[in-house]
Write a protein that holds these residues in place. Structure first.
Motif, mmCIF file in Angstrom:
data_model
loop_
_atom_site.group_PDB
_atom_site.id
_atom_site.type_symbol
_atom_site.label_atom_id
_atom_site.label_comp_id
_atom_site.label_asym_id
_atom_site.label_seq_id
_atom_site.Cartn_x
_atom_site.Cartn_y
_atom_site.Cartn_z
ATOM 1 N N LEU A 90 18.149 -23.104 0.864
ATOM 2 C CA LEU A 90 17.893 -24.537 0.775
ATOM 3 C C LEU A 90 17.253 -24.894 -0.553
ATOM 4 O O LEU A 90 17.569 -25.942 -1.146
ATOM 5 N N GLN A 91 16.365 -24.048 -1.068
ATOM 6 C CA GLN A 91 15.740 -24.316 -2.357
ATOM 7 C C GLN A 91 16.783 -24.331 -3.480
ATOM 8 O O GLN A 91 16.741 -25.175 -4.375
ATOM 9 N N ARG A 92 17.745 -23.398 -3.418
ATOM 10 C CA ARG A 92 18.801 -23.375 -4.432
ATOM 11 C C ARG A 92 19.669 -24.627 -4.341
ATOM 12 O O ARG A 92 20.047 -25.200 -5.369
ATOM 13 N N ALA A 93 19.994 -25.037 -3.112
ATOM 14 C CA ALA A 93 20.853 -26.210 -2.947
ATOM 15 C C ALA A 93 20.131 -27.498 -3.318
ATOM 16 O O ALA A 93 20.735 -28.424 -3.874
ATOM 17 N N ALA A 94 18.827 -27.579 -3.036
ATOM 18 C CA ALA A 94 18.077 -28.811 -3.292
ATOM 19 C C ALA A 94 17.696 -28.978 -4.754
ATOM 20 O O ALA A 94 17.493 -30.093 -5.220
ATOM 21 N N GLY A 95 17.580 -27.847 -5.471
ATOM 22 C CA GLY A 95 17.226 -27.929 -6.874
ATOM 23 C C GLY A 95 15.752 -27.653 -7.115
ATOM 24 O O GLY A 95 14.936 -27.624 -6.180
ATOM 25 N N PRO A 96 15.381 -27.455 -8.377
ATOM 26 C CA PRO A 96 13.996 -27.082 -8.716
ATOM 27 C C PRO A 96 12.960 -28.115 -8.270
ATOM 28 O O PRO A 96 11.837 -27.757 -7.929
ATOM 29 N N ALA A 97 13.329 -29.397 -8.268
ATOM 30 C CA ALA A 97 12.341 -30.440 -7.941
ATOM 31 C C ALA A 97 11.858 -30.340 -6.500
ATOM 32 O O ALA A 97 10.759 -30.817 -6.180
ATOM 33 N N TYR A 98 12.658 -29.727 -5.610
ATOM 34 C CA TYR A 98 12.313 -29.687 -4.185
ATOM 35 C C TYR A 98 11.904 -28.297 -3.708
ATOM 36 O O TYR A 98 11.781 -28.074 -2.509
ATOM 37 N N GLN A 99 11.698 -27.375 -4.608
ATOM 38 C CA GLN A 99 11.348 -26.009 -4.192
ATOM 39 C C GLN A 99 10.007 -25.956 -3.471
ATOM 40 O O GLN A 99 9.881 -25.313 -2.420
ATOM 41 N N GLU A 100 9.001 -26.627 -3.998
ATOM 42 C CA GLU A 100 7.670 -26.589 -3.371
ATOM 43 C C GLU A 100 7.653 -27.313 -2.018
ATOM 44 O O GLU A 100 7.116 -26.786 -1.034
#
Length: 355
Positions: A90-100
């Motif tokens: 999910l972190q990869r699909a959502a992108g760096p802005a949504y990792q945290e």
């Protein structure tokens, strides 16, 4: 849940709509500049410009929709199984802005899942403890029953009725606790079978006979020799609570009338007494947990659990409970059973949706 696909795809593009409109505006502005610079060239290239602009717009929209679909799929898979592997996807699909935020969401969901498992284990332990306690309490109850059966004549006058009363109250309390745990527990062990209602009523009256005799009840029965399809323990508990209620709130010359009859495609068992009854304002709440009403001094000591549990057991068995009462002129409780017949060893019910 099925979705409206075009509308769903449009929702994917909504966050990017300003940028898509800007892209479209840039293309129109470029076409305008070309028209100002050379009208002939504009007319010659207008088809190519429109095709290129439409193709670019569609290609960008397609890429954005695919990215959003991957995010959605990764999100739903993460919700089904919020482990570290699906969290990373999910972190990869959502992108760096949504990792945290995704990391915090995963941590929170895993903690909730662990807490739910711990709570389920506690519930199972509680159910096992209640069942074990109920079995343990049966020993002193059995000894008290043995004493009353074999040494009744040696007891002082009036003592046997008091002991009978104590025994019945203990048995009733244990039954209520067991059925409460049974209703709230995760495991359901109902065993439905065809039960002769006359036999069931006779057994209950025999159990309550000492109290009925002490109160000098006049009992009249008009029962057809029919069967109902129910769980035996649940049915005995349900009818026992109704009879117990009549005993608790009886009048000076108590009467108990038990009858059965057919009503369309349903079997109706009626238990009527001439006790204090229930106020009309209390009727809508009589099956609510803990409700005792204000129908006399006796109800101030009540727990409000008997009829609540009777109502819950009735729901579990598909039985409808109906009440008819007048203040200080008795109460009638009707248990309405759907008629279930057996064909080639299988049970078939008429109007299963009743109640």
């Amino acid at each position: 849940m099925r979705r409206n696909k075009p509308k769903h795809l449009f929702l994917f593009l909504m966050p990017y709509l300003p940028w898509l409109l800007l892209l479209l505006a840039v293309g129109l502005f470029a076409a305008l500049l070309l028209w100002i610079a050379d009208v002939q060239a504009f007319y010659a290239m207008s088809a190519a410009i429109m095709l290129a602009g439409t193709g670019l717009f569609a290609a960008v929209s397609y890429v954005l929709i695919r990215l959003e679909q991957k995010k959605e799929q990764a999100f739903y898979e993460f919700l089904k199984q919020p482990d570290e592997y699906h969290e990373e996807l999910l972190q990869r699909a959502a992108g760096p802005a949504y990792q945290e935020p995704v990391r915090q969401l995963g941590s929170c969901l895993r903690e909730k899942s662990k807490a739910q498992i711990r709570m389920q284990e506690k519930i199972c332990d509680y159910e096992e403890y209640v069942e074990a306690w109920a079995h343990e309490i049966k020993t002193p109850l059995s000894l008290l029953t043995l004493l009353l059966d074999n040494r009744r004549e040696e007891l002082p006058a009036g003592m046997e009725y008091k002991l009978d009363h104590i025994r019945n109250r203990m048995q009733e309390s244990v039954s209520q606790m067991l059925f409460y745990a049974r209703l709230k527990g995760a495991r359901k062990d109902y065993q439905f079978e065809h039960i002769r209602i006359r036999t069931c009523i006779e057994e209950l009256l025999d159990d309550y006979r000492p109290l009925l005799e002490e109160k000098e009840f006049q009992i009249r029965c008009s029962l057809a020799d029919d069967t109902v399809y129910a769980d035996r323990r649940g049915l005995c508990f349900l009818l026992g609570q109704i009879i117990s209620n009549s005993v608790k709130y009886c009048s000076g010359q108590p009467e108990l009338y038990i009858a059965s009859f057919m009503e369309k495609d349903h079997y109706v068992l009626s238990v009527r007494d001439n006790g204090i009854g229930v106020r009309s304002c209390d009727l809508p709440y009589i099956f609510e947990k803990g409700f005792t009403g204000d129908s006399g001094e006796g109800r101030k000591k009540a727990t409000g659990m008997g009829l609540y549990l009777a109502g819950e057991v009735a729901k579990e068995m598909g039985v409808c409970l109906r009440i008819g009462t007048e203040w200080r002129d008795g109460l009638e409780m009707q248990a309405v059973f759907p008629v279930v017949r057996q064909y080639n060893g299988k049970a078939s019910a008429q109007n299963r949706n009743f109640a």
